[in-house]
Design an enzyme around this catalytic site. Sequence first.
Site, PDB file in Angstrom:
ATOM      1  N   GLU A   1       0.822  -1.209   0.000  1.00 28.74           N
ATOM      2  CA  GLU A   1       0.000   0.000   0.000  1.00 28.74           C
ATOM      3  C   GLU A   1       0.858   1.261   0.000  1.00 28.74           C
ATOM      4  O   GLU A   1       0.517   2.253  -0.649  1.00 28.74           O
ATOM      5  CB  GLU A   1      -0.965   0.011   1.189  1.00 28.74           C
TER       6      GLU A   1
ATOM      7  N   GLN B   1       0.569   6.834  -5.241  1.00 28.32           N
ATOM      8  CA  GLN B   1       1.064   7.619  -6.374  1.00 28.32           C
ATOM      9  C   GLN B   1       1.918   6.824  -7.341  1.00 28.32           C
ATOM     10  O   GLN B   1       2.714   7.390  -8.085  1.00 28.32           O
ATOM     11  CB  GLN B   1       1.887   8.833  -5.917  1.00 28.32           C
ATOM     12  N   THR B   2       1.813   5.523  -7.316  1.00 29.68           N
ATOM     13  CA  THR B   2       2.647   4.722  -8.199  1.00 29.68           C
ATOM     14  C   THR B   2       1.801   3.609  -8.798  1.00 29.68           C
ATOM     15  O   THR B   2       1.035   2.965  -8.090  1.00 29.68           O
ATOM     16  CB  THR B   2       3.833   4.126  -7.413  1.00 29.68           C
TER      17      THR B   2
ATOM     18  N   LEU C   1      11.711   4.365  -7.374  1.00 27.57           N
ATOM     19  CA  LEU C   1      10.271   4.429  -7.077  1.00 27.57           C
ATOM     20  C   LEU C   1       9.804   5.860  -6.786  1.00 27.57           C
ATOM     21  O   LEU C   1       8.632   6.173  -6.919  1.00 27.57           O
ATOM     22  CB  LEU C   1       9.939   3.562  -5.853  1.00 27.57           C
ATOM     23  N   GLY C   2      10.756   6.681  -6.334  1.00 30.80           N
ATOM     24  CA  GLY C   2      10.399   8.062  -6.006  1.00 30.80           C
ATOM     25  C   GLY C   2       9.782   8.212  -4.629  1.00 30.80           C
ATOM     26  O   GLY C   2       9.514   7.219  -3.938  1.00 30.80           O
TER      27      GLY C   2
ATOM     28  N   TYR D   1      -6.229   6.893   3.966  1.00 31.94           N
ATOM     29  CA  TYR D   1      -6.368   5.849   2.956  1.00 31.94           C
ATOM     30  C   TYR D   1      -5.632   4.572   3.359  1.00 31.94           C
ATOM     31  O   TYR D   1      -6.216   3.468   3.367  1.00 31.94           O
ATOM     32  CB  TYR D   1      -5.869   6.299   1.572  1.00 31.94           C
TER      33      TYR D   1
ATOM     34  N   ASP E   1      -9.304   6.037  -2.141  1.00 29.12           N
ATOM     35  CA  ASP E   1      -8.229   6.655  -2.923  1.00 29.12           C
ATOM     36  C   ASP E   1      -8.857   7.313  -4.152  1.00 29.12           C
ATOM     37  O   ASP E   1     -10.077   7.434  -4.256  1.00 29.12           O
ATOM     38  CB  ASP E   1      -7.175   5.611  -3.297  1.00 29.12           C
TER      39      ASP E   1
ATOM     40  N   CYS F   1     -13.363   1.536 -14.812  1.00 32.03           N
ATOM     41  CA  CYS F   1     -13.861   2.899 -14.618  1.00 32.03           C
ATOM     42  C   CYS F   1     -12.676   3.856 -14.604  1.00 32.03           C
ATOM     43  O   CYS F   1     -12.415   4.550 -13.632  1.00 32.03           O
ATOM     44  CB  CYS F   1     -14.652   2.958 -13.313  1.00 32.03           C
TER      45      CYS F   1
ATOM     46  N   CYS G   1     -17.491   1.176 -20.037  1.00 33.55           N
ATOM     47  CA  CYS G   1     -18.735   0.878 -19.339  1.00 33.55           C
ATOM     48  C   CYS G   1     -19.333  -0.455 -19.799  1.00 33.55           C
ATOM     49  O   CYS G   1     -20.066  -1.100 -19.058  1.00 33.55           O
ATOM     50  CB  CYS G   1     -19.732   2.003 -19.554  1.00 33.55           C
TER      51      CYS G   1
ATOM     52  N   CYS H   1     -18.398  -3.066 -17.472  1.00 40.33           N
ATOM     53  CA  CYS H   1     -18.602  -2.784 -16.051  1.00 40.33           C
ATOM     54  C   CYS H   1     -19.754  -3.609 -15.486  1.00 40.33           C
ATOM     55  O   CYS H   1     -20.846  -3.636 -16.065  1.00 40.33           O
ATOM     56  CB  CYS H   1     -18.878  -1.298 -15.862  1.00 40.33           C
TER      57      CYS H   1
END
Length: 360
Positions: A29, A34-35, A72-73, A112, A130, A184, A191, A194
Amino acid sequence: MELLKWYQKEQRDLPWRRSRDPYHIWVSEIMLQQTRVDTVIPYFNRFVDRFPSLQELAAAPEDEVLKHWEGLGYYSRARNLQTAVREVVEKYGSQVPSGKKEISGLKGVGPYTAGAILSIAYNQPEPAVDGNVMRVLSRYFCLEDDIARPSTRISMEGLAQELIPAGEAADFNQALMELGAMVCTPKSPTCSECPVTAMCLGRQQGREKELPLKTKAKKARPVFRFAALVEGTGANAGKVLVRQRPDTGLLAKMWELPHIEVADADEWEIMSTGKAKLEEAALEDGVRLRVTEQVVGEAQHIFTHLVWNIRVLAATATEETYVADRTSYAWVGPEQFESYVWPNVFRKLLTEYFIHAINE
DNA sequence: AACGCGGGGAT
DNA sequence: ATCCCAGCGTT
């Protein structure tokens, strides 16, 4: 529920889904913040291979942890993770805490991540909201809240929590995120694939592509202006010279104090520049002004894309020939003031001025 | 509330 | 070449 069935059938085979170890879930997690998934996979495998347990990560030199994060930053994620892991080893007997309060107190664990660990590792009915989840919920319920606002995340957490089917927190939360990642998607949601398309309000209204609403984080560009507060004399005593904006464009046809823009904040500090530029600009319209360097007001007007910083200088008119457009200027007193349409910033300035003037 | 963190993908 | 992505900590 359709979503859960879909998830059980379509979920991707990801390394961290093969483990129920809360520590592994936690690592994944943090890496996934952001990755994207594809980037994280090799890093996750190498990381848990080298640091298979909390104890080993806690004992490792920071250099080596960072080495495994290289590329990875957001390296503070790695440092925070190790700090938090050490805290778990010391304070919680090497067991990842299952209490919301305890886990939220760990470095690098925000709302989160706390919800993700509690729900995925411990199957607790906690929301894990998220960007994916906010997008899915915005569309499904056709919500027009701005997802850039923290208050929207709070309310989405409430909604997401209510939706968790009893005993299914782990799968439901992951299903929601999986749907956001696979179907999504931000740009062109598929869709047709979905599982809940029939019940999706956004889809029903054909608005799935315009949701979620999000204000541009792009910050407004500051501009710096001088305005002239031109007090009338003689027949115009008690009145102020105002100008009408062009028929089109920003603040079309609204009335304002005559004003000009200067290059930057530095120039805005020099009153003589404002004075000179105001006189010059007015003269082009056939109005001869005598502008002083006395600042009689200051105001700010915020647009979505720019911010006006306005400094008001006192002035008087010595001659009006209106060579430009006769109708674009007017003298206005407190009585006529209300019948003109003003941008808020000038309404405030003039209201203040007239109140002040009347009281004298 | 605003900003910095860091890569990668989309445009 | 530039824009956009998106949780968390810090200020």
